[in-house]
Write a protein that holds these residues in place. Sequence first.
Motif, PDB file in Angstrom:
ATOM      1  N   THR A   1       0.841  -1.199   0.000  1.00  0.00           N
ATOM      2  CA  THR A   1       0.000   0.000   0.000  1.00  0.00           C
ATOM      3  C   THR A   1       0.874   1.247   0.000  1.00  0.00           C
ATOM      4  N   LEU A   2       0.299   2.309  -0.515  1.00  0.00           N
ATOM      5  CA  LEU A   2       0.979   3.601  -0.568  1.00  0.00           C
ATOM      6  C   LEU A   2       0.141   4.617   0.172  1.00  0.00           C
TER       7      LEU A   2
ATOM      8  N   MET B   1       9.165   2.302 -14.504  1.00  0.00           N
ATOM      9  CA  MET B   1       8.712   1.459 -13.404  1.00  0.00           C
ATOM     10  C   MET B   1       9.684   1.620 -12.248  1.00  0.00           C
ATOM     11  N   ILE B   2       9.318   1.113 -11.087  1.00  0.00           N
ATOM     12  CA  ILE B   2      10.133   1.284  -9.884  1.00  0.00           C
ATOM     13  C   ILE B   2      10.780  -0.045  -9.525  1.00  0.00           C
TER      14      ILE B   2
ATOM     15  N   GLN C   1       1.973  -4.756  -8.390  1.00  0.00           N
ATOM     16  CA  GLN C   1       1.286  -3.527  -8.769  1.00  0.00           C
ATOM     17  C   GLN C   1       0.546  -2.944  -7.582  1.00  0.00           C
ATOM     18  N   SER C   2       0.601  -1.627  -7.474  1.00  0.00           N
ATOM     19  CA  SER C   2      -0.143  -0.907  -6.446  1.00  0.00           C
ATOM     20  C   SER C   2      -0.415   0.496  -6.963  1.00  0.00           C
ATOM     21  N   GLU C   3      -1.657   0.913  -6.859  1.00  0.00           N
ATOM     22  CA  GLU C   3      -2.044   2.271  -7.254  1.00  0.00           C
ATOM     23  C   GLU C   3      -1.615   2.597  -8.687  1.00  0.00           C
TER      24      GLU C   3
ATOM     25  N   PHE D   1       5.998  -2.154  -9.582  1.00  0.00           N
ATOM     26  CA  PHE D   1       7.220  -2.307  -8.798  1.00  0.00           C
ATOM     27  C   PHE D   1       7.842  -3.640  -9.193  1.00  0.00           C
ATOM     28  N   ILE D   2       9.096  -3.618  -9.610  1.00  0.00           N
ATOM     29  CA  ILE D   2       9.785  -4.854  -9.948  1.00  0.00           C
ATOM     30  C   ILE D   2      10.643  -5.237  -8.743  1.00  0.00           C
TER      31      ILE D   2
END
Length: 103
Positions: A4-5, A21-22, A56-58, A62-63
């Motif tokens: 979560t963010l 991507m992050i 994945q979030s929001e 994110f890798i």
Amino acid sequence: MNLTLTEQAKEKLREIPGDKMIHLSFDRGSCDIVNTLYEMKVINIRETESYEKIIQSEQLDFIVDDDFEDSYDHELTIDYKNNFFVFKNKNQTFNNRIGLRYV
């Protein structure tokens, strides 16, 4: 994984261009694995390696390495305070000085 963010983190991460991507990767040289993520790397979108996966979030990708979820007990909240990202879950704060670096 439940990633979560907070609103503050979402606001900051929305600045990342859509073709990026992050990448969250550990510093494997440390024995304290959950506290060895010092930066989030913004990279070009790419395919995962055999030892990686996408979380994945929001609407952000994110890798992470396959063992990332285990290290955080399958629960991670990313916050943003005092110009740094903060990694925490309901039990503890893991690191409160994570930077964001474009590579």
